[in-house]
Design a protein around this motif. Structure first.
Motif, PDB file in Angstrom:
ATOM      1  N   SER A   1      22.787  21.741 -12.560  1.00 59.63           N
ATOM      2  CA  SER A   1      22.951  23.092 -13.106  1.00 59.63           C
ATOM      3  C   SER A   1      22.438  23.203 -14.538  1.00 59.63           C
ATOM      4  N   GLY A   2      22.446  22.067 -15.264  1.00 61.94           N
ATOM      5  CA  GLY A   2      22.027  22.098 -16.664  1.00 61.94           C
ATOM      6  C   GLY A   2      23.016  22.781 -17.582  1.00 61.94           C
ATOM      7  N   ASP A   3      24.239  22.998 -17.090  1.00 60.43           N
ATOM      8  CA  ASP A   3      25.233  23.744 -17.870  1.00 60.43           C
ATOM      9  C   ASP A   3      25.621  23.058 -19.184  1.00 60.43           C
ATOM     10  N   ARG A   4      25.486  21.730 -19.255  1.00 59.60           N
ATOM     11  CA  ARG A   4      25.916  21.018 -20.453  1.00 59.60           C
ATOM     12  C   ARG A   4      24.771  20.834 -21.461  1.00 59.60           C
ATOM     13  N   ALA A   5      23.615  21.400 -21.198  1.00 59.56           N
ATOM     14  CA  ALA A   5      22.453  21.147 -22.054  1.00 59.56           C
ATOM     15  C   ALA A   5      22.703  21.548 -23.511  1.00 59.56           C
ATOM     16  N   ASP A   6      23.215  22.733 -23.732  1.00 57.06           N
ATOM     17  CA  ASP A   6      23.441  23.194 -25.103  1.00 57.06           C
ATOM     18  C   ASP A   6      24.499  22.365 -25.809  1.00 57.06           C
ATOM     19  N   THR A   7      25.558  22.042 -25.077  1.00 56.24           N
ATOM     20  CA  THR A   7      26.622  21.209 -25.648  1.00 56.24           C
ATOM     21  C   THR A   7      26.093  19.820 -25.978  1.00 56.24           C
TER      22      THR A   7
ATOM     23  N   ALA B   1      24.663   5.677  -8.496  1.00 51.83           N
ATOM     24  CA  ALA B   1      25.690   4.926  -9.229  1.00 51.83           C
ATOM     25  C   ALA B   1      27.085   5.134  -8.652  1.00 51.83           C
ATOM     26  N   GLY B   2      27.216   6.095  -7.720  1.00 48.47           N
ATOM     27  CA  GLY B   2      28.515   6.345  -7.095  1.00 48.47           C
ATOM     28  C   GLY B   2      29.190   7.618  -7.531  1.00 48.47           C
ATOM     29  N   ALA B   3      28.471   8.479  -8.240  1.00 45.14           N
ATOM     30  CA  ALA B   3      29.074   9.718  -8.733  1.00 45.14           C
ATOM     31  C   ALA B   3      29.341  10.697  -7.597  1.00 45.14           C
ATOM     32  N   SER B   4      30.277  11.608  -7.838  1.00 44.05           N
ATOM     33  CA  SER B   4      30.680  12.594  -6.834  1.00 44.05           C
ATOM     34  C   SER B   4      29.694  13.746  -6.769  1.00 44.05           C
ATOM     35  N   ASP B   5      29.853  14.584  -5.750  1.00 45.62           N
ATOM     36  CA  ASP B   5      29.012  15.771  -5.605  1.00 45.62           C
ATOM     37  C   ASP B   5      29.198  16.730  -6.776  1.00 45.62           C
ATOM     38  N   SER B   6      30.423  16.819  -7.282  1.00 46.00           N
ATOM     39  CA  SER B   6      30.678  17.731  -8.407  1.00 46.00           C
ATOM     40  C   SER B   6      29.941  17.276  -9.661  1.00 46.00           C
ATOM     41  N   VAL B   7      29.825  15.961  -9.854  1.00 46.53           N
ATOM     42  CA  VAL B   7      29.071  15.432 -10.995  1.00 46.53           C
ATOM     43  C   VAL B   7      27.593  15.761 -10.832  1.00 46.53           C
ATOM     44  N   ALA B   8      27.081  15.572  -9.615  1.00 45.99           N
ATOM     45  CA  ALA B   8      25.679  15.884  -9.341  1.00 45.99           C
ATOM     46  C   ALA B   8      25.394  17.362  -9.610  1.00 45.99           C
ATOM     47  N   LYS B   9      26.332  18.224  -9.229  1.00 48.88           N
ATOM     48  CA  LYS B   9      26.157  19.666  -9.464  1.00 48.88           C
ATOM     49  C   LYS B   9      26.152  19.973 -10.954  1.00 48.88           C
TER      50      LYS B   9
ATOM     51  N   GLY C   1       5.240   9.711 -21.244  1.00 48.66           N
ATOM     52  CA  GLY C   1       4.836   9.937 -19.858  1.00 48.66           C
ATOM     53  C   GLY C   1       5.729  10.942 -19.162  1.00 48.66           C
ATOM     54  N   SER C   2       5.657  10.941 -17.836  1.00 52.08           N
ATOM     55  CA  SER C   2       6.511  11.835 -17.061  1.00 52.08           C
ATOM     56  C   SER C   2       7.946  11.334 -17.085  1.00 52.08           C
ATOM     57  N   ASP C   3       8.883  12.236 -16.791  1.00 53.12           N
ATOM     58  CA  ASP C   3      10.287  11.849 -16.820  1.00 53.12           C
ATOM     59  C   ASP C   3      11.023  12.449 -15.635  1.00 53.12           C
ATOM     60  N   HIS C   4      12.349  12.296 -15.614  1.00 59.00           N
ATOM     61  CA  HIS C   4      13.163  12.792 -14.504  1.00 59.00           C
ATOM     62  C   HIS C   4      13.562  14.249 -14.726  1.00 59.00           C
ATOM     63  N   ASP C   5      13.449  15.061 -13.687  1.00 60.90           N
ATOM     64  CA  ASP C   5      14.038  16.392 -13.766  1.00 60.90           C
ATOM     65  C   ASP C   5      15.527  16.269 -13.458  1.00 60.90           C
ATOM     66  N   ASN C   6      16.246  17.377 -13.506  1.00 54.96           N
ATOM     67  CA  ASN C   6      17.700  17.320 -13.326  1.00 54.96           C
ATOM     68  C   ASN C   6      18.103  16.855 -11.932  1.00 54.96           C
ATOM     69  N   LYS C   7      17.320  17.206 -10.929  1.00 44.82           N
ATOM     70  CA  LYS C   7      17.634  16.750  -9.573  1.00 44.82           C
ATOM     71  C   LYS C   7      17.508  15.239  -9.470  1.00 44.82           C
ATOM     72  N   GLU C   8      16.517  14.686 -10.133  1.00 48.58           N
ATOM     73  CA  GLU C   8      16.333  13.233 -10.123  1.00 48.58           C
ATOM     74  C   GLU C   8      17.442  12.543 -10.914  1.00 48.58           C
ATOM     75  N   LEU C   9      17.857  13.139 -12.020  1.00 49.94           N
ATOM     76  CA  LEU C   9      18.981  12.586 -12.776  1.00 49.94           C
ATOM     77  C   LEU C   9      20.250  12.605 -11.929  1.00 49.94           C
ATOM     78  N   ALA C  10      20.438  13.680 -11.181  1.00 48.84           N
ATOM     79  CA  ALA C  10      21.603  13.767 -10.291  1.00 48.84           C
ATOM     80  C   ALA C  10      21.534  12.703  -9.203  1.00 48.84           C
ATOM     81  N   ALA C  11      20.340  12.429  -8.703  1.00 48.26           N
ATOM     82  CA  ALA C  11      20.174  11.407  -7.671  1.00 48.26           C
ATOM     83  C   ALA C  11      20.507  10.019  -8.218  1.00 48.26           C
ATOM     84  N   ILE C  12      20.142   9.765  -9.465  1.00 49.38           N
ATOM     85  CA  ILE C  12      20.500   8.492 -10.098  1.00 49.38           C
ATOM     86  C   ILE C  12      22.014   8.379 -10.230  1.00 49.38           C
ATOM     87  N   ALA C  13      22.658   9.486 -10.587  1.00 45.79           N
ATOM     88  CA  ALA C  13      24.122   9.498 -10.696  1.00 45.79           C
ATOM     89  C   ALA C  13      24.764   9.210  -9.335  1.00 45.79           C
ATOM     90  N   LYS C  14      24.220   9.803  -8.288  1.00 45.93           N
ATOM     91  CA  LYS C  14      24.739   9.564  -6.934  1.00 45.93           C
ATOM     92  C   LYS C  14      24.546   8.100  -6.545  1.00 45.93           C
TER      93      LYS C  14
END
Length: 246
Positions: free
Chosen positions: A195-201, A183-191, A168-181
């Protein structure tokens, strides 16, 4: 006296006998499939330690290893569970729903640590065709911030109430960031997540984890899989978490 050289001519098997044998075969196959399903699912549907929540002791730490493994627990814990999961895997979600809170208490009490090895073989089963990889990347973003209870809550949400349905449908990166927030994550984690910068890694880490799982199982990789001291844990035993913590 019978003639020892005579031959016994087999009698034809009746259609009733044929149907009966076919019926037995079907029953056996069904029982085997059911047994395999039960073994993969674990010790049952009843939620263990319901109401405890995710690991929340401030002393619980989280670390992102160089190979992508995420280790959650207190320092110098004697026993570590290796848990292989795909973020889209329904059976992984079931594991977290049934045993996640029980594991969390053992982590809080310093009896167990957990090494999450996240894989992404279900990417093609997601609506975006890369959800598992992006969810692995999001886990790494949260873990590298070093806040154990925040990571524990994020992981719990991602595999339980926030887990998308396979196919089915899933979460985009903004929605994943919202879930992290949430949970109590910081703004830098959300960014980091948006950004998707860790996708390749994350993709490389997930590929390596999948190979490690196949090697550990000496066959096709299957999730969820749990190991303790290199041995696969029998989750058919309802008390497997408590047994591991002894």
């Amino acid at each position: 006296m019978s003639n020892p050289t005579s031959k016994h001519t087999p009698q034809p098997v009746s259609s009733k006998t044929t149907y009966a044998l076919a019926g037995v075969a079907v029953v056996v196959i069904v029982l085997i499939v059911f047994a395999v399903f039960q073994w993969n699912r674990g010790g049952g549907d009843a939620v263990r330690n319901d109401g405890y929540g995710s690991a929340h002791d401030p002393a619980v730490e989280v670390a992102l290893d160089s190979d992508g493994a995420i280790v959650l627990g207190k320092p110098k814990v004697a026993k570590t569970l290796d848990v292989y999961e795909d973020p889209l895997c329904p059976a992984c979600g079931q594991l977290e729903k049934v045993n996640g809170q029980e594991i969390a208490q053992q982590v809080d009490e310093g009896k167990l640590a957990v090494r999450y090895r996240l894989v992404n073989f279900l990417d093609s089963r997601s609506g975006s065709k890369d959800y598992s990889t992006r969810a692995v990347a999001a886990n790494e973003c949260v873990a590298q911030d070093g806040n154990g209870p925040v990571y524990a809550k994020f992981h719990e949400l991602l595999f339980t109430t926030k887990q998308p349905s396979e196919g089915g449908s899933d979460h985009d990166n903004k929605e994943l960031a919202a879930i992290a927030k949430e949970a109590g994550a910081s703004d830098s984690v959300a960014k980091c997540i948006t950004s998707g910068d860790r996708a390749d890694t994350a993709r490389a880490h997930a590929t390596a984890a999948l190979k490690a799982l196949g090697d550990a199982l000496n066959g096709p990789a299957a999730t969820p899989s749990v190991f303790l001291d290199g041995k696969k844990v029998d989750r058919g035993n309802a008390d497997w978490v408590l047994s591991a913590a002894k």
